[in-house]
Design a protein around this motif. Structure first.
Motif, PDB file in Angstrom:
ATOM      1  N   TYR A  94      -6.046  -2.875   5.351  1.00 46.47           N
ATOM      2  CA  TYR A  94      -7.384  -2.299   5.215  1.00 46.47           C
ATOM      3  C   TYR A  94      -7.783  -1.622   6.517  1.00 46.47           C
ATOM      4  O   TYR A  94      -8.393  -0.566   6.525  1.00 46.47           O
ATOM      5  N   PHE A 136      -7.205   6.031  -1.915  1.00 46.24           N
ATOM      6  CA  PHE A 136      -7.439   4.876  -1.049  1.00 46.24           C
ATOM      7  C   PHE A 136      -8.914   4.500  -1.071  1.00 46.24           C
ATOM      8  O   PHE A 136      -9.279   3.329  -1.206  1.00 46.24           O
ATOM      9  N   VAL A 137      -9.769   5.526  -0.902  1.00 44.61           N
ATOM     10  CA  VAL A 137     -11.208   5.270  -0.918  1.00 44.61           C
ATOM     11  C   VAL A 137     -11.590   4.575  -2.223  1.00 44.61           C
ATOM     12  O   VAL A 137     -12.288   3.554  -2.233  1.00 44.61           O
ATOM     13  N   PHE A 162     -16.725  -0.273  12.853  1.00 39.46           N
ATOM     14  CA  PHE A 162     -16.588  -0.430  11.406  1.00 39.46           C
ATOM     15  C   PHE A 162     -15.247  -1.035  11.009  1.00 39.46           C
ATOM     16  O   PHE A 162     -15.178  -1.928  10.180  1.00 39.46           O
ATOM     17  N   VAL A 169     -10.329   0.942  -2.387  1.00 37.70           N
ATOM     18  CA  VAL A 169     -11.107   0.019  -1.554  1.00 37.70           C
ATOM     19  C   VAL A 169     -12.483  -0.213  -2.179  1.00 37.70           C
ATOM     20  O   VAL A 169     -12.974  -1.343  -2.237  1.00 37.70           O
ATOM     21  N   LEU A 177     -17.646   5.042   1.668  1.00 36.15           N
ATOM     22  CA  LEU A 177     -16.690   3.995   2.011  1.00 36.15           C
ATOM     23  C   LEU A 177     -17.190   3.171   3.193  1.00 36.15           C
ATOM     24  O   LEU A 177     -17.146   1.937   3.175  1.00 36.15           O
ATOM     25  N   ILE A 178     -17.688   3.867   4.228  1.00 38.64           N
ATOM     26  CA  ILE A 178     -18.160   3.159   5.422  1.00 38.64           C
ATOM     27  C   ILE A 178     -19.305   2.219   5.061  1.00 38.64           C
ATOM     28  O   ILE A 178     -19.327   1.055   5.449  1.00 38.64           O
ATOM     29  N   ILE A 189     -16.432  14.341   3.093  1.00 36.49           N
ATOM     30  CA  ILE A 189     -17.063  13.402   4.018  1.00 36.49           C
ATOM     31  C   ILE A 189     -18.011  12.463   3.271  1.00 36.49           C
ATOM     32  O   ILE A 189     -18.139  11.301   3.635  1.00 36.49           O
ATOM     33  N   MET A 198      -9.409  -3.905  -4.292  1.00 43.30           N
ATOM     34  CA  MET A 198      -7.959  -3.742  -4.419  1.00 43.30           C
ATOM     35  C   MET A 198      -7.418  -4.539  -5.599  1.00 43.30           C
ATOM     36  O   MET A 198      -7.746  -5.706  -5.758  1.00 43.30           O
ATOM     37  N   ILE A 229      -5.904   1.685   6.707  1.00 47.58           N
ATOM     38  CA  ILE A 229      -6.460   2.729   5.845  1.00 47.58           C
ATOM     39  C   ILE A 229      -7.778   3.247   6.402  1.00 47.58           C
ATOM     40  O   ILE A 229      -8.012   4.458   6.435  1.00 47.58           O
ATOM     41  N   LEU A 249     -18.028  -0.761   3.277  1.00 47.83           N
ATOM     42  CA  LEU A 249     -17.379  -1.707   4.173  1.00 47.83           C
ATOM     43  C   LEU A 249     -18.409  -2.521   4.941  1.00 47.83           C
ATOM     44  O   LEU A 249     -18.189  -3.689   5.243  1.00 47.83           O
ATOM     45  N   LEU A 250     -19.534  -1.869   5.247  1.00 43.33           N
ATOM     46  CA  LEU A 250     -20.563  -2.575   5.999  1.00 43.33           C
ATOM     47  C   LEU A 250     -21.221  -3.654   5.162  1.00 43.33           C
ATOM     48  O   LEU A 250     -21.426  -4.767   5.616  1.00 43.33           O
ATOM     49  N   PHE A 253     -16.251   9.525   2.213  1.00 40.25           N
ATOM     50  CA  PHE A 253     -15.916   8.693   3.366  1.00 40.25           C
ATOM     51  C   PHE A 253     -17.133   7.886   3.816  1.00 40.25           C
ATOM     52  O   PHE A 253     -17.005   6.710   4.175  1.00 40.25           O
ATOM     53  N   ARG A 286     -13.923  -4.851  11.065  1.00 41.01           N
ATOM     54  CA  ARG A 286     -14.359  -5.829  10.068  1.00 41.01           C
ATOM     55  C   ARG A 286     -13.243  -6.148   9.092  1.00 41.01           C
ATOM     56  O   ARG A 286     -13.332  -7.103   8.336  1.00 41.01           O
ATOM     57  N   LEU A 287     -12.228  -5.315   9.113  1.00 42.13           N
ATOM     58  CA  LEU A 287     -11.162  -5.462   8.129  1.00 42.13           C
ATOM     59  C   LEU A 287      -9.854  -5.786   8.817  1.00 42.13           C
ATOM     60  O   LEU A 287      -9.692  -5.539  10.006  1.00 42.13           O
ATOM     61  N   LEU A 322      -5.652   9.979   0.012  1.00 43.21           N
ATOM     62  CA  LEU A 322      -6.812   9.510   0.774  1.00 43.21           C
ATOM     63  C   LEU A 322      -7.950   9.153  -0.161  1.00 43.21           C
ATOM     64  O   LEU A 322      -8.580   8.101  -0.043  1.00 43.21           O
ATOM     65  N   ILE A 374     -12.153  12.074   8.977  1.00 46.99           N
ATOM     66  CA  ILE A 374     -13.540  12.537   9.128  1.00 46.99           C
ATOM     67  C   ILE A 374     -13.642  13.420  10.364  1.00 46.99           C
ATOM     68  O   ILE A 374     -14.180  14.527  10.318  1.00 46.99           O
ATOM     69  N   VAL A 376       0.871  -1.166   0.000  1.00 45.42           N
ATOM     70  CA  VAL A 376       0.000   0.000   0.000  1.00 45.42           C
ATOM     71  C   VAL A 376       0.905   1.212   0.000  1.00 45.42           C
ATOM     72  O   VAL A 376       1.607   1.480   0.962  1.00 45.42           O
ATOM     73  N   ILE A 396      -8.821   7.024   7.493  1.00 44.37           N
ATOM     74  CA  ILE A 396      -9.922   7.778   6.901  1.00 44.37           C
ATOM     75  C   ILE A 396     -10.893   8.261   7.978  1.00 44.37           C
ATOM     76  O   ILE A 396     -11.369   9.397   7.935  1.00 44.37           O
ATOM     77  N   PHE A 397     -11.138   7.410   8.985  1.00 40.82           N
ATOM     78  CA  PHE A 397     -12.009   7.844  10.083  1.00 40.82           C
ATOM     79  C   PHE A 397     -11.427   9.044  10.806  1.00 40.82           C
ATOM     80  O   PHE A 397     -12.139   9.984  11.142  1.00 40.82           O
ATOM     81  N   PRO A 438     -17.822  -5.682   1.871  1.00 39.36           N
ATOM     82  CA  PRO A 438     -16.447  -5.429   2.299  1.00 39.36           C
ATOM     83  C   PRO A 438     -15.389  -5.726   1.237  1.00 39.36           C
ATOM     84  O   PRO A 438     -14.259  -5.278   1.369  1.00 39.36           O
TER      85      PRO A 438
END
Lengths: 297, 333
Positions: free
Chosen positions: B128, A236-237, B120, A240, A281-282, A275, A244, B131, A285-286, A278, B123-124, A233, B139, A47, B135-136, A289
């Protein structure tokens, strides 16, 4: 009926179209940055935290070459070449000794590199943003705006670079080596592919793509030593989201994210619009993933 | 660390100092030196030492994740910053300012942030995780930086230092020396708690997650729950460091929530040696001393992160265990 008409009338169509174009333009630059990042990750499991700094250094190289020659296109090519060589040297000196260690070591090492490069840029070039003038002074009318053709050109050029890169991966000998190494490192080595050389080459390629996008982006907002972190950043978002190591996924994700951000910046301040990506992204991931566009294996 | 029966010292003819006696006498010696230090050192260096202890606490909290659970967090600035702004809220809103309330508020802020991040990002795995924590933290940075009405935006918040008080018994203003002692007491207590945690059955599970997550899950441990608890625990101690920093410096600023703080925390860990708890404090001391030395020698404008970054990269390649890595087993026994 009237209420519906009013509702649609209240949507600023012109603004939305302008923001769509803006979003696609930044999305293509972001796609160029992210495809280098995802390539390096997919092949080397690295990375690259310093990717944003390579972008920034590319832009500074562009500024320097432009100041010397006055030719934008020359500075684009020169910056990409210089940063490619620089990236190869970086890879040989810092990342090659870490091959075979825990991948977390490489994220720490590239983080160290990014700190050094960012502070070097601040020390060498100062805190004041530098600018490259737009190489194309043509505009077309879009509603009440004089929209620069240069921005359209950026999107087209980025697409061309990514497309060329894709063809390179698909058809050239080195591209086949790269894909073989991604699939199975040990087997590739056994078949006689010089894997260390592939690693260095890939890092150089990724660095060159970051540098090229840096130069392309430079006329839009100017070049400063802090521009790297924002971009890395976002990249990265994107990486992901796209999954990847998935080139097509990152291009789509880059455009998706940039569109979202440019729509959001209609409503809120652009610094807060970050934001939105971001949050996407969250949510990803939920619920997914492995990335929005990952192909299930 | 497994202590197999074979590792027990064979009965020797000459009685040797046991590991326990040696460890605790070393601990007492270092503690005594740190207690005496502000009385002997000039005031500037006394304050400098206090600051190192605070950064050390931040780094130590992150070591619980890096060194024991095997997750590198690039988001500790968020917990540190929330602790700082939580303390600021307590000190600005409640009159007269109360130290313990500041700590409670700071810990609550950090715990909230940690719960959010932990839910959150656990989970990774691996990069990951790194990263997403990064990112959090960004925020939180963007929120704090742009929500000017509450957080003061770019300027941050300024407040007065609370008095040190034990309700109904004792109350006094902080002097630099008592501030140092207070910080030292908090850091020492945190160290003892964290050391106990890492040696408890819970800590053993964390270390087995580091060694082999899949096997730990296969044995039947709820890995994600353990990870969430470890991130929260780590976030709480990072928040505590933030509170201490706010109380010592009498301000809260968004700069400390910025990613660079997290990065420096990771650097302290790597330099000092992960998985040792005291190593990160040594790393923080080494880093801050080098920084101080460089800016004294070359002037304030010198980009100290260039040489320090190069030292950091060289250490990752040639000394990945850090300065105290050689003593890792001994310190964890």
């Amino acid at each position: 009926m009237d209420a519906v008409g009013q509702f649609f009338h209240a949507i600023p169509i012109d603004l939305i179209i302008i923001q769509t174009v803006n979003g696609i333009v930044t999305g293509m630059i972001l796609a160029l940055v992210a495809s280098g990042l995802t390539l390096i990750f997919g092949i080397m499991d690295v990375v690259n935290f310093a990717h944003g700094e390579l972008f920034m250094f590319g832009a500074y190289m562009g500024v320097l070459v432009f100041a010397a020659t006055g030719n934008f296109w020359l500075s684009l090519v020169a910056a990409a070449l210089i940063i490619a060589v620089f990236g190869a040297v970086l890879q040989i000196v810092t990342l090659r000794p870490l091959i075979g260690r825990d991948p977390l070591n490489t994220i720490l090492a590239t983080f160290g590199i990014s700190l050094v490069l960012q502070n070097y840029a601040l020390w060498q070039f100062g805190p004041v943003a530098r600018r490259i003038p737009e190489p194309l002074n043509l505009y077309f009318n879009m509603f009440y705006l004089q929209y620069p053709w240069y921005r359209i050109l950026i999107a087209v050029l980025s697409a061309a670079i990514i497309g060329g890169f894709w063809l390179f991966l698909k058809y050239s000998k080195f591209g086949v080596w790269i894909r073989a190494t991604t699939q199975d490192r040990v087997m590739a080595q056994a078949m006689g592919i010089p894997v260390p050389l592939v690693y260095t080459g890939v890092f150089a390629l990724g660095a060159a793509m970051a540098a090229a996008s840096g130069v392309l982006f430079a006329p839009l907002t100017g070049v400063s030593h802090t521009m790297g972190l924002d971009w890395v950043l976002k990249a990265f978002v994107v990486v992901v989201l796209g999954g990847m190591g998935n080139l097509g996924g990152s291009v789509v994700a880059a455009i998706f994210i940039s569109l979202l951000e440019s729509y959001a910046s209609v409503v809120v301040d652009p610094s807060e619009a970050v934001i939105v990506s971001f949050v996407v992204l969250i949510l990803t991931l939920l619920f997914r993933p492995t990335g929005l566009f990952a192909t299930p294996k | 660390m497994t202590t197999a029966p074979l590792d027990k010292p064979m009965p020797l003819v000459k009685p040797r100092l046991s590991h326990t006696a040696l460890f605790w006498s070393g601990f007492a010696l270092v503690l005594a030196l740190l207690i005496v230090a502000p009385l002997v050192l000039p005031e500037f260096w006394g304050g400098f030492l206090t600051e190192i202890l605070i950064w050390g606490l931040l780094a130590m909290s992150s070591d619980l994740l890096i060194g024991y659970t095997g997750m590198v967090s690039f988001g500790h600035s968020a917990f540190f910053g929330l602790g700082m702004y939580g303390a600021a809220a307590a000190l600005l809103v409640v009159n007269p300012p109360n130290l313990w309330l500041a700590i409670v508020f700071g810990l609550a802020g950090a715990a909230g942030a940690a719960l959010f991040v932990a839910y959150f990002s656990t989970r990774l795995r691996d990069i990951y995780f790194a990263i997403t924590t990064l990112i959090f933290s960004q925020i939180f940075y963007v929120i704090i930086f742009t929500w000017t009405a509450v957080t003061g935006g770019e300027n941050g918040l300024i407040f007065n230092r609370p008095r040190f008080s034990i309700p109904f018994i004792y109350s006094a203003d902080f002097t630099p020396v008592t501030m140092h002692w207070f910080v030292l007491a908090v850091v020492t207590a945190s160290y003892l708690i964290l050391r106990r945690v890492t040696q408890s059955p819970f800590g053993m599970v964390l270390q087995s997650i580091r060694e082999n997550e899949f096997r730990t899950r296969a044995i039947g441990y709820p890995v994600q729950r353990y990870k969430i608890v470890s991130v929260m625990l780590s976030g709480l101690f990072a928040g505590l460091a933030g509170v201490l920093y706010a109380v010592q410096k009498e301000f809260a600023a968004p700069d400390f929530v910025y990613f660079l703080t997290s990065g420096e925390t990771v650097i302290y860990n790597v330099m000092g040696g992960v998985g040792t708890l005291v190593g990160p404090i040594v790393g923080a001391g080494f880093f801050q001393l080098m920084r101080q030395f460089l800016s004294e020698y070359f002037g304030d404008q010198f980009p100290y992160l260039i040489p320090l970054g190069i030292i950091f990269i060289v250490m990752i390649i040639f000394l990945p265990q850090g300065l105290l890595g050689f003593a890792r087993r001994w310190l964890n026994k």
